[in-house]
Design a protein around this motif. Structure first.
Motif, PDB file in Angstrom:
ATOM      1  N   TYR A 195     -10.737 -46.073  46.333  1.00 55.60           N
ATOM      2  CA  TYR A 195     -11.912 -45.575  47.305  1.00 55.60           C
ATOM      3  C   TYR A 195     -11.475 -44.982  48.748  1.00 55.60           C
ATOM      4  CZ  TYR A 195     -16.447 -45.737  49.028  1.00 55.60           C
ATOM      5  OH  TYR A 195     -17.839 -45.276  49.657  1.00 55.60           O
ATOM      6  N   ASP A 196     -10.278 -45.750  49.055  1.00 55.55           N
ATOM      7  CA  ASP A 196      -9.569 -44.997  50.258  1.00 55.55           C
ATOM      8  C   ASP A 196      -8.972 -43.760  50.266  1.00 55.55           C
ATOM      9  OD1 ASP A 196     -10.532 -47.668  51.724  1.00 55.55           O
ATOM     10  OD2 ASP A 196      -8.410 -48.597  51.067  1.00 55.55           O
ATOM     11  N   TYR A 197      -8.492 -43.454  49.266  1.00 56.36           N
ATOM     12  CA  TYR A 197      -7.687 -42.258  49.142  1.00 56.36           C
ATOM     13  C   TYR A 197      -8.274 -41.102  48.160  1.00 56.36           C
ATOM     14  CZ  TYR A 197      -4.097 -44.881  51.915  1.00 56.36           C
ATOM     15  OH  TYR A 197      -3.424 -45.592  52.562  1.00 56.36           O
ATOM     16  N   ASP A 198      -8.931 -41.395  47.261  1.00 56.85           N
ATOM     17  CA  ASP A 198      -9.085 -40.686  46.166  1.00 56.85           C
ATOM     18  C   ASP A 198     -10.515 -40.239  45.938  1.00 56.85           C
ATOM     19  OD1 ASP A 198      -6.537 -40.157  45.575  1.00 56.85           O
ATOM     20  OD2 ASP A 198      -6.559 -41.949  44.199  1.00 56.85           O
ATOM     21  N   GLN A 199     -11.642 -40.331  47.053  1.00 57.86           N
ATOM     22  CA  GLN A 199     -12.806 -40.016  47.246  1.00 57.86           C
ATOM     23  C   GLN A 199     -13.135 -38.654  46.277  1.00 57.86           C
ATOM     24  OE1 GLN A 199     -15.300 -42.312  47.902  1.00 57.86           O
ATOM     25  NE2 GLN A 199     -16.785 -40.827  47.401  1.00 57.86           N
ATOM     26  N   PHE A 200     -12.160 -37.685  46.779  1.00 49.44           N
ATOM     27  CA  PHE A 200     -12.280 -36.085  46.445  1.00 49.44           C
ATOM     28  C   PHE A 200     -12.432 -36.072  44.861  1.00 49.44           C
ATOM     29  CE2 PHE A 200     -10.013 -32.612  44.846  1.00 49.44           C
ATOM     30  CZ  PHE A 200     -10.801 -31.234  45.085  1.00 49.44           C
ATOM     31  N   LEU A 201     -11.399 -36.857  44.393  1.00 42.78           N
ATOM     32  CA  LEU A 201     -11.126 -36.828  42.978  1.00 42.78           C
ATOM     33  C   LEU A 201     -12.533 -37.339  42.177  1.00 42.78           C
ATOM     34  CD1 LEU A 201      -7.500 -38.410  42.287  1.00 42.78           C
ATOM     35  CD2 LEU A 201      -8.180 -36.040  42.427  1.00 42.78           C
ATOM     36  N   ILE A 237     -17.245 -45.647  28.394  1.00 43.21           N
ATOM     37  CA  ILE A 237     -15.854 -45.189  28.711  1.00 43.21           C
ATOM     38  C   ILE A 237     -15.480 -45.489  30.139  1.00 43.21           C
ATOM     39  CG2 ILE A 237     -16.234 -42.698  28.858  1.00 43.21           C
ATOM     40  CD1 ILE A 237     -13.480 -42.428  27.232  1.00 43.21           C
ATOM     41  N   VAL A 238     -14.185 -45.850  30.456  1.00 44.42           N
ATOM     42  CA  VAL A 238     -13.882 -45.979  31.655  1.00 44.42           C
ATOM     43  C   VAL A 238     -12.697 -44.877  32.120  1.00 44.42           C
ATOM     44  CG1 VAL A 238     -12.678 -47.391  33.500  1.00 44.42           C
ATOM     45  CG2 VAL A 238     -14.382 -48.282  32.186  1.00 44.42           C
ATOM     46  N   VAL A 239     -12.927 -43.928  33.107  1.00 40.65           N
ATOM     47  CA  VAL A 239     -11.910 -42.948  33.354  1.00 40.65           C
ATOM     48  C   VAL A 239     -11.261 -43.788  34.586  1.00 40.65           C
ATOM     49  CG1 VAL A 239     -11.334 -40.694  34.045  1.00 40.65           C
ATOM     50  CG2 VAL A 239     -13.047 -41.173  32.408  1.00 40.65           C
ATOM     51  N   VAL A 240      -9.846 -43.639  34.714  1.00 40.27           N
ATOM     52  CA  VAL A 240      -9.041 -44.148  35.703  1.00 40.27           C
ATOM     53  C   VAL A 240      -8.696 -42.960  36.274  1.00 40.27           C
ATOM     54  CG1 VAL A 240      -7.342 -45.618  36.477  1.00 40.27           C
ATOM     55  CG2 VAL A 240      -8.872 -46.423  34.678  1.00 40.27           C
ATOM     56  N   LEU A 241      -9.068 -42.593  37.602  1.00 40.65           N
ATOM     57  CA  LEU A 241      -8.347 -41.565  38.300  1.00 40.65           C
ATOM     58  C   LEU A 241      -7.065 -42.115  38.839  1.00 40.65           C
ATOM     59  CD1 LEU A 241     -11.666 -39.808  39.609  1.00 40.65           C
ATOM     60  CD2 LEU A 241     -10.391 -39.345  37.715  1.00 40.65           C
ATOM     61  N   CYS A 242      -5.968 -41.513  38.629  1.00 40.09           N
ATOM     62  CA  CYS A 242      -4.733 -42.055  39.267  1.00 40.09           C
ATOM     63  C   CYS A 242      -4.226 -40.963  40.608  1.00 40.09           C
ATOM     64  CB  CYS A 242      -3.660 -41.889  38.032  1.00 40.09           C
ATOM     65  SG  CYS A 242      -4.330 -43.249  37.076  1.00 40.09           S
ATOM     66  N   GLY A 243      -4.006 -41.624  41.486  1.00 47.78           N
ATOM     67  CA  GLY A 243      -3.608 -40.931  42.740  1.00 47.78           C
ATOM     68  C   GLY A 243      -2.096 -41.449  43.293  1.00 47.78           C
ATOM     69  N   GLU A 244      -1.879 -41.088  44.472  1.00 55.79           N
ATOM     70  CA  GLU A 244      -0.625 -41.449  45.070  1.00 55.79           C
ATOM     71  C   GLU A 244      -0.598 -42.840  45.237  1.00 55.79           C
ATOM     72  OE1 GLU A 244       1.284 -38.061  47.493  1.00 55.79           O
ATOM     73  OE2 GLU A 244      -0.957 -38.201  48.347  1.00 55.79           O
ATOM     74  N   HIS A 245      -1.496 -43.537  45.375  1.00 57.85           N
ATOM     75  CA  HIS A 245      -1.936 -44.993  46.019  1.00 57.85           C
ATOM     76  C   HIS A 245      -2.465 -45.968  44.909  1.00 57.85           C
ATOM     77  CE1 HIS A 245      -0.387 -43.719  49.893  1.00 57.85           C
ATOM     78  NE2 HIS A 245      -1.547 -42.477  49.687  1.00 57.85           N
TER      79      HIS A 245
END
Length: 127
Positions: free
Chosen positions: A11-17, A59-67
């Motif tokens: 939530y802190d870094y990947d809202q855009f995703l 289904i759960v989609v886990v969006l993976c980012g830098e953090h």
């Protein structure tokens, strides 16, 4: 019938995703639908709320980012999906950045490239 997707993201870094995935769910040929079930405020019962929402999903989609590996909530949500035996997959959020799996990901969990054709296959169970 479209699959109901729960999105787990930092939530802190990947809202855009998250917003990008919600946008893709609105494509005419989308095989999935998304309700914004993000838990926006920390509360004593957020894990209970997350479990309820994950159970209601296909289904759960886990969006993976830098953090992502530092995002405690993402790790908990993935753990809930595993406990509830809800199908899930990890999606690499950025093609030009190093993305990390949540700490609760299994060693066998693969992180998939995020392309529209690939996403449709993954939603359909091709993993």
């Amino acid at each position: 019938m479209a699959k109901r997707v729960f999105i787990s993201f930092d939530y802190d870094y990947d809202q855009f995703l998250k917003e990008a995935l919600v946008g893709q769910s609105k494509n005419a040929d989308s095989p999935f639908s998304i309700s914004d079930w993000s838990i926006k405020e920390a509360s004593a019962d957020w894990k209970k709320k997350a479990r309820y929402r994950i159970r209601a999903s296909d289904i759960v989609v886990v969006l993976c980012g830098e953090h992502t590996h530092q995002a405690i909530g993402v790790g908990v949500e993935l753990e809930i999906a595993q406990e509830e035996e809800i199908s899930y997959f990890l999606l690499q959020g950025y093609s030009s950045k190093t993305c990390y799996k949540p700490t609760t990901a299994r060693a066998s969990d693969k992180m998939y490239n995020w392309t529209w054709p690939n996403l449709k296959k993954l939603i359909g169970g091709a993993r």
